[in-house]
Design a protein around this motif. Sequence first.
Motif, PDB file in Angstrom:
ATOM      1  N   GLU A 123      26.788  30.309 -18.810  1.00  0.00           N
ATOM      2  CA  GLU A 123      25.607  29.986 -19.041  1.00  0.00           C
ATOM      3  C   GLU A 123      24.201  30.753 -18.217  1.00  0.00           C
ATOM      4  OE1 GLU A 123      24.648  29.449 -22.149  1.00  0.00           O
ATOM      5  OE2 GLU A 123      26.795  28.533 -22.608  1.00  0.00           O
ATOM      6  N   GLY A 124      24.957  31.420 -17.170  1.00  0.00           N
ATOM      7  CA  GLY A 124      24.223  31.961 -16.098  1.00  0.00           C
ATOM      8  C   GLY A 124      23.486  33.359 -16.538  1.00  0.00           C
ATOM      9  N   MET A 125      23.009  33.907 -15.433  1.00  0.00           N
ATOM     10  CA  MET A 125      22.381  35.181 -15.479  1.00  0.00           C
ATOM     11  C   MET A 125      23.195  36.300 -15.873  1.00  0.00           C
ATOM     12  SD  MET A 125      19.489  34.985 -12.344  1.00  0.00           S
ATOM     13  CE  MET A 125      18.948  36.786 -12.716  1.00  0.00           C
ATOM     14  N   SER A 153      13.213  51.404  -8.673  1.00  0.00           N
ATOM     15  CA  SER A 153      13.136  49.978  -9.360  1.00  0.00           C
ATOM     16  C   SER A 153      13.846  49.064  -8.836  1.00  0.00           C
ATOM     17  CB  SER A 153      13.319  50.227 -11.058  1.00  0.00           C
ATOM     18  OG  SER A 153      12.422  50.779 -11.836  1.00  0.00           O
ATOM     19  N   PRO A 154      13.845  48.120  -8.705  1.00  0.00           N
ATOM     20  CA  PRO A 154      14.704  46.820  -7.928  1.00  0.00           C
ATOM     21  C   PRO A 154      15.908  46.757  -8.674  1.00  0.00           C
ATOM     22  CG  PRO A 154      12.863  45.488  -9.369  1.00  0.00           C
ATOM     23  CD  PRO A 154      12.721  47.153  -9.461  1.00  0.00           C
ATOM     24  N   LEU A 155      16.870  46.046  -8.029  1.00  0.00           N
ATOM     25  CA  LEU A 155      18.306  46.034  -8.486  1.00  0.00           C
ATOM     26  C   LEU A 155      18.853  44.620  -7.953  1.00  0.00           C
ATOM     27  CD1 LEU A 155      21.253  48.393  -8.184  1.00  0.00           C
ATOM     28  CD2 LEU A 155      21.603  46.295  -7.230  1.00  0.00           C
ATOM     29  N   MET A 156      19.550  43.967  -8.820  1.00  0.00           N
ATOM     30  CA  MET A 156      20.209  42.741  -8.459  1.00  0.00           C
ATOM     31  C   MET A 156      21.605  42.945  -8.761  1.00  0.00           C
ATOM     32  SD  MET A 156      17.807  40.335 -10.821  1.00  0.00           S
ATOM     33  CE  MET A 156      17.742  41.034 -12.456  1.00  0.00           C
ATOM     34  N   HIS A 157      22.279  42.248  -7.860  1.00  0.00           N
ATOM     35  CA  HIS A 157      23.817  42.043  -7.850  1.00  0.00           C
ATOM     36  C   HIS A 157      24.104  40.594  -8.017  1.00  0.00           C
ATOM     37  CE1 HIS A 157      28.090  42.619  -5.368  1.00  0.00           C
ATOM     38  NE2 HIS A 157      27.949  42.309  -6.624  1.00  0.00           N
ATOM     39  N   ALA A 206      28.120  42.387 -11.564  1.00  0.00           N
ATOM     40  CA  ALA A 206      27.218  43.285 -12.393  1.00  0.00           C
ATOM     41  C   ALA A 206      26.056  43.839 -11.384  1.00  0.00           C
ATOM     42  CB  ALA A 206      26.560  42.576 -13.666  1.00  0.00           C
ATOM     43  N   LEU A 207      25.463  44.937 -11.576  1.00  0.00           N
ATOM     44  CA  LEU A 207      24.397  45.445 -10.890  1.00  0.00           C
ATOM     45  C   LEU A 207      23.233  45.536 -12.128  1.00  0.00           C
ATOM     46  CD1 LEU A 207      25.709  47.626  -8.317  1.00  0.00           C
ATOM     47  CD2 LEU A 207      25.037  45.590  -8.134  1.00  0.00           C
ATOM     48  N   VAL A 208      21.987  44.998 -12.057  1.00  0.00           N
ATOM     49  CA  VAL A 208      21.066  45.164 -13.110  1.00  0.00           C
ATOM     50  C   VAL A 208      19.777  45.617 -12.528  1.00  0.00           C
ATOM     51  CG1 VAL A 208      19.751  43.711 -14.542  1.00  0.00           C
ATOM     52  CG2 VAL A 208      22.288  43.042 -14.011  1.00  0.00           C
ATOM     53  N   THR A 209      19.311  46.481 -13.145  1.00  0.00           N
ATOM     54  CA  THR A 209      18.102  47.190 -12.889  1.00  0.00           C
ATOM     55  C   THR A 209      16.998  46.898 -14.028  1.00  0.00           C
ATOM     56  OG1 THR A 209      19.047  48.767 -11.233  1.00  0.00           O
ATOM     57  CG2 THR A 209      16.747  49.234 -11.980  1.00  0.00           C
ATOM     58  N   THR A 221      23.214  26.256  -4.693  1.00  0.00           N
ATOM     59  CA  THR A 221      24.136  25.284  -5.534  1.00  0.00           C
ATOM     60  C   THR A 221      23.277  25.500  -6.854  1.00  0.00           C
ATOM     61  OG1 THR A 221      22.406  23.610  -4.746  1.00  0.00           O
ATOM     62  CG2 THR A 221      24.635  23.974  -3.751  1.00  0.00           C
ATOM     63  N   GLY A 222      22.120  25.873  -7.213  1.00  0.00           N
ATOM     64  CA  GLY A 222      21.400  25.971  -8.426  1.00  0.00           C
ATOM     65  C   GLY A 222      21.789  27.060  -9.166  1.00  0.00           C
ATOM     66  N   GLY A 223      20.744  27.426  -9.986  1.00  0.00           N
ATOM     67  CA  GLY A 223      20.699  28.473 -10.956  1.00  0.00           C
ATOM     68  C   GLY A 223      20.861  29.964 -10.166  1.00  0.00           C
ATOM     69  N   ASP A 224      20.548  29.925  -8.997  1.00  0.00           N
ATOM     70  CA  ASP A 224      20.456  31.177  -8.246  1.00  0.00           C
ATOM     71  C   ASP A 224      21.730  31.597  -7.422  1.00  0.00           C
ATOM     72  OD1 ASP A 224      20.536  29.404  -6.281  1.00  0.00           O
ATOM     73  OD2 ASP A 224      19.158  30.427  -4.914  1.00  0.00           O
ATOM     74  N   ARG A 225      22.942  30.548  -7.840  1.00  0.00           N
ATOM     75  CA  ARG A 225      24.085  30.997  -7.082  1.00  0.00           C
ATOM     76  C   ARG A 225      25.032  32.149  -7.710  1.00  0.00           C
ATOM     77  NH1 ARG A 225      28.390  26.468  -9.778  1.00  0.00           N
ATOM     78  NH2 ARG A 225      27.966  27.045 -12.055  1.00  0.00           N
ATOM     79  N   GLU A 226      24.633  32.702  -8.761  1.00  0.00           N
ATOM     80  CA  GLU A 226      25.086  33.815  -9.333  1.00  0.00           C
ATOM     81  C   GLU A 226      24.429  35.155  -8.424  1.00  0.00           C
ATOM     82  OE1 GLU A 226      26.796  33.246 -13.502  1.00  0.00           O
ATOM     83  OE2 GLU A 226      24.936  34.203 -13.461  1.00  0.00           O
ATOM     84  N   LEU A 227      23.376  34.674  -7.695  1.00  0.00           N
ATOM     85  CA  LEU A 227      22.827  35.946  -7.146  1.00  0.00           C
ATOM     86  C   LEU A 227      23.306  36.380  -5.878  1.00  0.00           C
ATOM     87  CD1 LEU A 227      20.406  37.945  -7.673  1.00  0.00           C
ATOM     88  CD2 LEU A 227      18.735  36.240  -6.513  1.00  0.00           C
TER      89      LEU A 227
END
Length: 200
Positions: A171-173, A160-164, A146-149, A13-19
Amino acid sequence: MLWPKAVRDRLKTGGDRELVHIYAYRSACPSTVWADLIAGATEDLFFAGFTSYFLWTQVPALPEILRRKAESGCRVRFLLGDPEGAVTRQREAIEDVALTVSTRVRMTLEQLAKIGEVQGLEARFSASADAMNHVSLSVFRFDDEALVTPHLARLVGHDSPLMHLRRHGDEGMFSRFAEHAEELWTGGVPVPGTPSSAPR
């Protein structure tokens, strides 16, 4: 406050909801994730990795898929590092692997050249002033996902790590990484001999 703690712990519900998901290694992200994100995009495919060479082995029939996407109106962009650039040479010395950075960039250039001239398919090199910012962070955009490394020290991309990420608001990540890639693209220079790279 009324929800049970077990539900609150599982629901973002917070800033990590885009993750959507985190992978400790880019190579741990299933190839089906890449294929599904590419297949699902209808407006914007933006591959802002310094080399992006692995895509051609990760996704079957990728050249034909990209051609169809571009022909159907989806904007397809590749932002690559300059294989002759100083940052490329520096990174090659740091990584010290047989499959060099410049070779990996040229593999992508070769694949793009095979696709040929297609309206909506563009390629640029990041500007020399931006190359260090580009080589240290790869952003691959698929409409609102997006996939970000972030590239770690001496490690090559697949280690290296990857974030989906999936966009929720402005205004999010997702938006911050997308804006980073767009800034690099704006300052980029056309890749000679590749599909249309004119600014839009």
